[in-house]
Design an enzyme around this catalytic site. Structure first.
Site, mmCIF file in Angstrom:
data_model
loop_
_atom_site.group_PDB
_atom_site.id
_atom_site.type_symbol
_atom_site.label_atom_id
_atom_site.label_comp_id
_atom_site.label_asym_id
_atom_site.label_seq_id
_atom_site.Cartn_x
_atom_site.Cartn_y
_atom_site.Cartn_z
ATOM 1 C CB SER A 4 7.235 5.705 10.750
ATOM 2 O OG SER A 4 8.096 5.026 10.491
ATOM 3 C CG ASP A 60 2.592 1.462 9.250
ATOM 4 O OD1 ASP A 60 3.412 1.142 8.049
ATOM 5 O OD2 ASP A 60 1.741 2.302 9.809
ATOM 6 N NE ARG A 76 9.846 6.264 7.852
ATOM 7 C CZ ARG A 76 9.018 6.872 7.479
ATOM 8 N NH1 ARG A 76 9.995 7.876 7.449
ATOM 9 N NH2 ARG A 76 8.352 7.590 7.658
ATOM 10 N NE ARG A 130 3.695 9.451 12.286
ATOM 11 C CZ ARG A 130 3.530 7.917 11.910
ATOM 12 N NH1 ARG A 130 4.109 7.773 11.239
ATOM 13 N NH2 ARG A 130 3.712 7.177 13.305
ATOM 14 C CG ASP A 135 -0.276 -0.554 2.607
ATOM 15 O OD1 ASP A 135 0.868 -0.591 2.950
ATOM 16 O OD2 ASP A 135 -0.531 -0.104 3.567
ATOM 17 C CG HIS A 136 3.682 2.071 2.924
ATOM 18 N ND1 HIS A 136 2.833 1.162 3.289
ATOM 19 C CD2 HIS A 136 4.033 3.306 3.738
ATOM 20 C CE1 HIS A 136 2.498 1.896 5.159
ATOM 21 N NE2 HIS A 136 3.082 2.747 5.026
HETATM 22 C C1 MIC Z 1 4.230 5.841 8.421
HETATM 23 O O1 MIC Z 1 3.297 6.217 8.441
HETATM 24 O O2 MIC Z 1 5.481 6.317 8.487
HETATM 25 C C2 MIC Z 1 4.787 4.922 7.314
HETATM 26 C C3 MIC Z 1 4.859 4.838 6.330
HETATM 27 O O3 MIC Z 1 3.546 4.215 7.596
HETATM 28 C C4 MIC Z 1 5.983 3.839 8.698
HETATM 29 C C5 MIC Z 1 6.137 3.001 8.173
HETATM 30 C C6 MIC Z 1 7.516 3.215 7.108
HETATM 31 O O4 MIC Z 1 8.084 4.084 7.295
HETATM 32 O O5 MIC Z 1 7.462 2.570 6.272
HETATM 33 C C7 MIC Z 1 4.779 3.798 9.496
HETATM 34 O O6 MIC Z 1 4.287 4.610 10.207
HETATM 35 O O7 MIC Z 1 5.596 3.088 10.710
HETATM 36 FE FE1 SF4 Z 2 0.096 4.643 5.054
HETATM 37 FE FE2 SF4 Z 2 1.538 5.320 7.268
HETATM 38 FE FE3 SF4 Z 2 0.530 7.356 5.537
HETATM 39 FE FE4 SF4 Z 2 -1.144 4.896 7.213
HETATM 40 S S1 SF4 Z 2 0.567 6.676 8.071
HETATM 41 S S2 SF4 Z 2 -1.812 5.744 5.627
HETATM 42 S S3 SF4 Z 2 0.074 3.368 7.003
HETATM 43 S S4 SF4 Z 2 1.991 6.445 4.890
#
Ligand code: MIC
Ligand code: SF4
Length: 638
Positions: free
Chosen positions: A534, A119, A536, A379, A64-65
Site C-alpha cells: 500500500s 493509493d 499508506r 492482496r 471508500d475505505h
Molecule cells: C490498500 O489496498 O492497502 C489500501 C488501503 O488501499 C492502500 C492505501 C491505504 O493504506 O490507505 C493502498 O493500496 O495504497
Molecule cells: Fe480499496 Fe485498496 Fe482494496 Fe482497492 S485494494 S478495494 S483501494 S482497500
C-alpha cells in the site's frame, strides 16, 4: 525514433530531467485522487502549503475505505474531507458512492492524462490510457499545489498479448500469470505497456483489472493504448469528448518484451500470503472453501458482477459458504438492478455489501479462524483480512462464483459453459447525486475539524551525527500491512498520528513501540522489497513519530521509499547484502550524515567497530528533503 505510449505521455508532461531510464524526471500532473484513509493527511498537508485552490485540472476526494461509522472517528474524517474539498476546489465523492479507482475510471480518467493518487492501485486508470501512479499523500498534496511529481524515468516493458481468452480464463488470469512469472519484485522501476492483437479483444474494465493489479508487481504503472474499445467505453459513460486515440509509434522501442498467448491461459489463483504465489485453480481441487468475496477495485465492474449473477442464477450456495458481493460503484449497482440481476444474487444466498472497499481492507467480512476465503481482490497478505490465520486465495469473479457454489476448489473443466462475454448496454441508466462539485470560490466555506482530526506534527532537521540502535530486524517482502496493519479499529486513526503510531509493527513484534519509546531514536533493519504494498504514508509517519531515523534494507519498494523521504527518514541500502546477517536487534550504529552524498556510499560503524557500507539512491533534491526533516519543511510550511 518513435515513442511508445509511456514516452508520449511523459514527453508531453516533462517539466525537468531527461528521459533516460533511472534519471529523475519531473512531471506535470493533470489529475489527482485521494481516498479517505490517506486523504485526511494529504489535505492537512495541502493546507499547510497555504494554497487557496488546487492547481490541477481535476482533483477528487473519494470516501471508500473507512465507511463504517462506529463512533465519531470516521464521520469526523468524512466531514473534514467534504468541507476541505469544497474550500479548495476538489470534487468530493461521499461514502457509498463507490470505490475510488472504479469511480475514477468510469467518470474522470482520460487517455493521455497524468494522474497521481494516494493509493497504490491508482494505475487502474491505465486501462483507459492514463499514466496513473500511486504516491504518498504528501506527494499528492504537492501535485495539488501545482508542483511537478518526481519519479525515476521508468524502463518500459512491452507486454504483447496474442490470441484471445477462451473458456473460463479472464483478464484476472492474465495479470495472475504475469505475477507468477515476474513476482512481486518484478516490476520495480518499470512501466508495463500492453500491445499486440489481444489488446483489441479486451474491454476497458478488463484492461483495468490488469493495470490495477500491476501494482502488485511493484511497477511504476501499467498502461493500455486508447483505441476503439476506449472510445466505446467513454461513449457509454457519456464522456465521448474525453476520447483521444493514443497508440505507440510503429518504430517505438522497449527495454524488453514479454509475450503472453491469451488462448493458452486457464483459471489461476494466487495462494496465501503473496499475490505472486500463483498456481492453476485445478491444481488445488478438493480444498474446502468457507468464504468467497467478489468486489474490490480490481473486480467490481458491471461485467464482473453481471457474469457473477449469471453464474449464480438458479443455483444455491451450500450451507456454511458465505459469499459477499460489493459493487464497485452505485452506477454498477443501478445497472445490475435495472437489468433484474440483483434478484439472482440474493436468491443464491449471497450477501450484498456497500459499494466500498469493505472486506479488502479488513472492514468487516473477516473469515473464520484458519478459514479458506477465495477473493477477487488484489492482496492476500497475512492478517489483512482481519483474521490472522485465515488463508486468502486471489481469483477472478468467475472462479470465485464457481468455487463458492461448489464449497471447494474444483477443476474448471467441471464448471460447464461460461456465460458469453458481457458487453455494455448501449445506454446506461443515469444516476444522480453521485459527486459534490466544489463552488467556483471556496473562500467562505467553513472548514469543520472534529476531534479525530489531529494537527500535523513538525519534525526536526536531520542531525549531523546519528547514534542509534537497530530496534527491529525483519526479513524479506515486508509489506506496509506489516508495518501498519489494516482493519477498522486502526484505520479509523489515520488522522491521528500519535494514536495510530501505537500500532506500528504491532503484529510483527508487540514490544517494538515500547522499545522505541524507551530510546531517543531507532533504526529498522529489513530485507528485500521492504515496504511493498500500500501507499499508506502512515507506515513512514508512524515510525518517524516514534523516532525512527533510518531504515537499512537490501532493497525498497518505490512508494514506501518516497514516503520515507517525505518524512525525513533515511532510506539506506546495504552495499554488501551479507552485512544483513552481521547486524541484529540491539546492534548500535553511528553515521556521520555530513558524509552522505546523492547516490553515494557512506560508512556506518557498529559499537563493536564493524564497518557497514550503506548506499543511497537519493537525488540531490531527495537528500536535501531528508536533511530539512522532510518535504513539508523543505517546501516551507505556511
Ligand atoms: C490498500 O489496498 O492497502 C489500501 C488501503 O488501499 C492502500 C492505501 C491505504 O493504506 O490507505 C493502498 O493500496 O495504497
Ligand atoms: Fe480499496 Fe485498496 Fe482494496 Fe482497492 S485494494 S478495494 S483501494 S482497500
Amino acid at each position: 525514433m518513435g515513442f511508445n505510449i509511456t514516452e508520449k505521455i511523459i514527453s508531453s508532461h516533462l517539466v525537468s530531467g531527461k528521459m533516460e531510464p533511472g534519471s529523475e524526471i519531473g512531471l506535470k500532473i493533470d489529475q489527482t485522487l485521494t481516498q479517505d484513509a490517506t486523504g485526511t493527511m494529504a489535505y492537512l498537508q495541502f493546507e499547510a502549503m497555504g494554497i487557496d485552490k488546487v492547481q490541477t485540472d481535476l482533483s477528487v476526494s473519494y470516501v471508500d475505505h473507512n465507511t463504517l461509522q462506529m463512533g465519531f472517528r470516521n464521520p469526523d474524517d468524512h466531514q473534514y474531507l467534504r468541507t476541505v474539498a469544497a474550500k479548495h476546489g476538489v470534487v468530493f465523492s461521499p461514502a457509498g458512492t463507490g470505490i475510488c479507482h472504479q469511480l475514477h475510471l468510469e467518470n474522470f480518467a482520460k487517455p493521455g492524462a497524468t494522474l497521481i493518487g494516494s493509493d497504490s492501485h491508482t494505475p487502474t486508470a491505465g486501462g483507459l490510457g492514463s499514466l496513473a501512479m500511486g504516491a504518498g499523500g504528501l506527494s499528492v498534496a504537492l501535485a495539488m499545489a501545482g508542483q511537478p511529481y518526481s519519479i525515476p524515468m521508468p524502463k518500459v516493458v512491452k507486454v504483447e498479448l496474442t490470441g484471445e481468452l477462451t473458456g473460463w480464463a479472464t483478464s484476472k488470469d492474465i495479470i495472475l500469470h504475469l505475477l507468477g512469472l515476474l513476482t512481486v519484485k518484478g516490476g520495480v522501476g518499470k512501466v508495463f505497456e500492453f500491445a499486440g492483437e489481444g489488446v483489441a479483444t479486451l474491454s476497458v474494465p478488463e484492461r483495468a483489472v490488469i493495470t490495477n493489479m500491476g501494482a502488485e508487481l511493484g511497477a511504476t504503472t501499467s498502461i493500455f493504448p486508447s483505441d476503439r474499445q476506449t472510445e466505446k467505453f467513454l461513449k457509454v459513460m457519456g464522456r465521448i469528448e474525453d476520447f483521444s486515440e493514443l497508440i505507440a509509434d510503429d518504430d517505438a522501442t522497449y527495454s524488453e518484451t514479454i509475450v503472453i498467448n491469451l488462448s493458452e491461459l486457464e483459471p489461476l489463483v494466487a495462494q496465501p500470503h503473496m499475490p505472486d504465489r500463483v498456481v492453476t485453480v485445478k491444481s488445488l481441487a478438493g480444498l474446502e472453501v468457507s468464504q468467497a468475496a467478489i468486489g474490490s477495485c480490481t473486480n467490481s465492474s458491471y461485467s464482473d458482477l453481471k457474469t457473477t449473477a449469471l453464474i449464480l442464477t438458479d443455483h444455491q450456495l451450500p450451507q456454511g459458504v458465505d459469499l459477499m458481493i460489493s459493487p464497485g460503484s452505485k452506477q454498477v449497482l443501478k445497472m445490475l438492478a435495472s437489468e433484474g440481476l440483483i434478484a439472482p444474487l440474493l436468491d443464491s444466498g449471497a450477501r450484498l455489501l456497500e459499494c466500498t472497499c469493505g472486506p479488502c481492507i479488513g472492514m468487516g467480512g473477516s473469515p473464520v479462524s484458519a478459514g479458506v476465503s477465495v477473493r477477487t481482490f488484489n492482496r492476500n497478505f497475512e492478517g489483512r483480512s482481519g483474521t490472522q490465520d485465515a488463508k486468502i486465495y486471489l481469483v477472478s469473479p468467475q472462479t470465485a462464483a464457481n468455487l463458492a457454489l461448489a464449497g471447494k476448489f474444483t477443476d474448471p473443466a467441471t464448471w460447464g459453459t461460461p456465460p458469453a462475454k458481457i458487453d455494455f448496454p448501449a445506454e446506461i441508466p443515469s444516476i444522480r447525486h453521485l459527486f459534490i462539485f466544489p463552488p467556483e470560490n471556496g473562500e467562505n466555506v467553513k472548514l469543520i475539524r472534529g476531534p479525530n482530526i489531529v494537527p500535523l506534527e513538525s519534525f526536526s532537521a536531520l542531525s549531523e551525527k546519528i547514534t542509534s540502535k537497530v530496534l527491529l530486524k525483519v526479513g524479506d517482502d515486508i509489506t506496509t500491512d506489516h508495518i501498519l496493519p489494516a482493519g477498522a479499529q486502526i484505520t479509523a486513526l489515520r488522522s491521528n498520528i500519535p494514536a495510530i503510531s501505537e500500532y506500528i509493527f504491532s503484529r510483527v513484534d508487540e514490544n517494538f513501540v515500547d522499545r522505541m519509546k524507551k530510546s531517543d531514536s531507532g533504526i529498522i533493519l529489513g530485507g528485500e522489497n521492504y515496504g511493498q504494498g500500500s501507499s499508506r504514508e502512515h507506515a513512514a509517519l508512524g515510525p518517524r513519530h516514534l523516532g525512527v531515523v533510518a531504515v537499512i534494507v537490501k532493497s525498497l519498494a518505490r512508494i514506501h521509499r518516497a514516503n520515507l523521504i517525505n518524512f525525513g527518514i533515511l532510506p539506506l541500502v546495504l552495499s554488501d547484502k551479507s552485512d544483513y546477517d552481521k547486524l541484529s536487534e540491539g546492534s548500535g550504529l553511528t553515521l556521520d550524515t555530513t558524509t552522505l552524498t546523492p547516490g553515494g556510499v557512506a560508512e556506518m560503524t557498529t559499537t563493536d567497530g564493524l564497518k557497514v557500507k550503506v548506499k543511497n539512491d537519493l537525488s540531490e533534491k531527495e537528500l536535501a528533503i531528508i536533511i530539512a526533516g522532510g518535504l513539508l519543511n523543505y517546501v516551507g510550511r505556511k
